[in-house]
Design a protein around this motif. Structure first.
Motif, short mmCIF file in Angstrom:
data_model
loop_
_atom_site.label_atom_id
_atom_site.label_comp_id
_atom_site.label_asym_id
_atom_site.label_seq_id
_atom_site.Cartn_x
_atom_site.Cartn_y
_atom_site.Cartn_z
N LEU A 1 -40.23 -16.82 -3.14
CA LEU A 1 -40.84 -17.99 -3.77
C LEU A 1 -41.67 -17.56 -4.98
CD1 LEU A 1 -40.65 -20.78 -2.30
CD2 LEU A 1 -43.03 -20.48 -1.66
N ARG B 1 -47.50 -19.81 -6.62
CA ARG B 1 -48.05 -21.07 -7.16
C ARG B 1 -49.55 -20.94 -7.40
NH1 ARG B 1 -42.79 -21.90 -5.69
NH2 ARG B 1 -42.25 -24.05 -5.20
N ASN C 1 -48.97 -18.08 4.09
CA ASN C 1 -48.45 -19.26 3.40
C ASN C 1 -47.01 -19.43 3.90
OD1 ASN C 1 -47.58 -21.26 1.67
ND2 ASN C 1 -47.48 -19.94 -0.14
N PRO C 2 -46.86 -20.12 5.05
CA PRO C 2 -45.52 -20.21 5.65
C PRO C 2 -44.67 -21.28 4.96
CG PRO C 2 -47.04 -21.51 6.94
CD PRO C 2 -47.84 -20.92 5.80
N PRO C 3 -43.38 -21.31 5.26
CA PRO C 3 -42.58 -22.43 4.76
C PRO C 3 -43.09 -23.70 5.43
CG PRO C 3 -41.18 -20.66 5.66
CD PRO C 3 -42.59 -20.36 6.07
N TYR C 4 -43.33 -24.77 4.67
CA TYR C 4 -43.84 -25.98 5.32
C TYR C 4 -43.25 -27.29 4.79
CZ TYR C 4 -47.22 -25.74 1.38
OH TYR C 4 -47.82 -25.64 0.15
N LEU C 5 -42.17 -27.21 4.01
CA LEU C 5 -41.59 -28.47 3.54
C LEU C 5 -40.81 -29.14 4.67
CD1 LEU C 5 -40.38 -27.69 -0.10
CD2 LEU C 5 -42.63 -28.42 0.71
N VAL D 1 -37.08 -26.10 -7.93
CA VAL D 1 -37.41 -25.58 -6.60
C VAL D 1 -36.13 -25.25 -5.82
CG1 VAL D 1 -38.68 -26.02 -4.45
CG2 VAL D 1 -39.57 -26.88 -6.62
N ALA E 1 -37.75 -19.84 2.55
CA ALA E 1 -39.17 -19.69 2.22
C ALA E 1 -39.84 -21.05 2.05
CB ALA E 1 -39.32 -18.89 0.93
N LEU E 2 -39.04 -22.12 2.10
CA LEU E 2 -39.57 -23.47 1.85
C LEU E 2 -39.54 -24.36 3.08
CD1 LEU E 2 -37.67 -24.12 -1.51
CD2 LEU E 2 -40.16 -24.00 -1.28
N GLU F 1 -52.11 -21.65 4.40
CA GLU F 1 -51.87 -22.71 3.41
C GLU F 1 -51.13 -23.83 4.14
OE1 GLU F 1 -50.75 -21.93 -0.66
OE2 GLU F 1 -49.24 -23.53 -0.59
N1 GLN Z 1 -45.97 -25.53 -2.21
C1 GLN Z 1 -44.56 -25.26 -2.21
C2 GLN Z 1 -43.81 -26.39 -2.88
O1 GLN Z 1 -44.30 -27.46 -2.96
C3 GLN Z 1 -44.05 -25.02 -0.83
C4 GLN Z 1 -44.55 -23.71 -0.36
C5 GLN Z 1 -44.29 -23.43 1.06
O2 GLN Z 1 -43.45 -24.04 1.73
N2 GLN Z 1 -45.06 -22.53 1.52
O3 GLN Z 1 -42.70 -26.19 -3.35
#
Ligand code: GLN
Length: 273
Positions: free
Chosen positions: A93, A96, A185-189, A201, A208-209, A239
């Protein structure tokens, strides 16, 4: 044929407007600057310098890549995080600016509480763990499930001349021992987020997302297993997505605090040991 830098920037901006909108001028400066070897902010000084035919051809190729939607950062190959340089490419990733709050919070805590050891889980490009190692006096370990990401993170540790111990691990599975501080900062979408990704994106690694249907899969797994890896008096800093503060906090039966980023959105969850 040569061309004045100012004219090149103008033409690049026009070409980039369909993909970059209001950022077209800034992105044109980044691309032209990278090829002629000048900081984007200093391009005014080089306005009358003539770019060579070879430079113009390279700029043309970079523009074509950007026009496919490829992120500017991957095209430049290097990006800044916490004022430090990081190599960036499709192995991980892109760092950011929002994530600087995670690194800043970690550094502040290390200074206040004298923490001695830190683990950066899901390190990706390494930007969080490496910034911590650079700005605080602490032993840093970093892990990721992706071997490719770890290769990039090692290159970034060398670029920043810091000593970080890297491990390949699926979250805590291959991690021994415990730490004063764990950052992640794990994947969190969510699935919904993944279906409406910005074109840029979509160039980044999906693993990673994507954080599972509701985006919380990694927080759940971390909540089950973090305690045996966190020392007494320590903290876990995560995060989170801007809408996940309450649902993510509820997974931890511990004292939690939420911090907001510069845009006023919830961004960091602190879990006290
Ligand atoms: N903040 C990222 C985004 O909006 C996502 C990062 C994550 O999943 N750690 O694309």
């Amino acid at each position: 044929m040569t061309m004045a830098v100012s004219e090149l920037v103008r033409l690049c901006k026009l070409r980039l407007t369909p993909v970059a909108g209001e950022e077209a001028l800034q992105q044109a400066k980044w691309i032209v600057g990278a090829v002629i070897g000048a900081e984007p902010a200093a391009l005014g000084v080089h306005a009358w310098m003539q770019a060579t035919q070879e430079q113009i051809a390279i700029i043309g190729e970079l523009l074509e890549r950007r026009l496919t939607g490829e992120p500017l950062q991957y095209i430049l190959g290097e990006w800044e995080f916490m004022g430090l340089p990081f190599y960036v490419d499709a192995r991980a990733l892109i760092p950011r600016q929002d994530t600087e709050l995670l690194a800043e919070t970690a550094i502040k805590r290390i200074h206040e509480r004298g923490y001695q050891s830190c683990l950066d889980l899901c390190t990706g490009s390494g930007c969080v763990g490496i910034s911590i190692a650079k700005r605080a006096n602490i032993r840093v370990s970093a892990s990721d499930i992706s071997e490719e990401a770890l290769e990039l993170a090692k290159e970034n540790a060398a670029l920043n001349e810091v000593d970080v111990a890297f491990f390949k691990s699926d979250l805590f599975q291959q991690i021994d021992g415990s730490f004063d501080l764990i950052v992640c900062n794990p994947p969190y979408l969510t699935l919904e987020n993944m279906q409406s990704l910005q074109k840029e994106v979509a160039f980044e690694p999906k693993n990673a997302l994507y954080g599972g249907g509701d985006g919380l899969d990694y927080y759940r797994k971390i909540a089950w297993s973090y305690q045996k890896h966190l020392n007494q008096g320590g903290a876990l800093l995560l995060e989170i997505g801007s809408t996940q503060a309450e649902t993510a906090a509820a997974l931890f039966f511990a004292n939690t605090t939420v911090l907001c980023d510069l845009g006023g959105n919830p961004r960091v969850l602190i879990v006290e040991a």
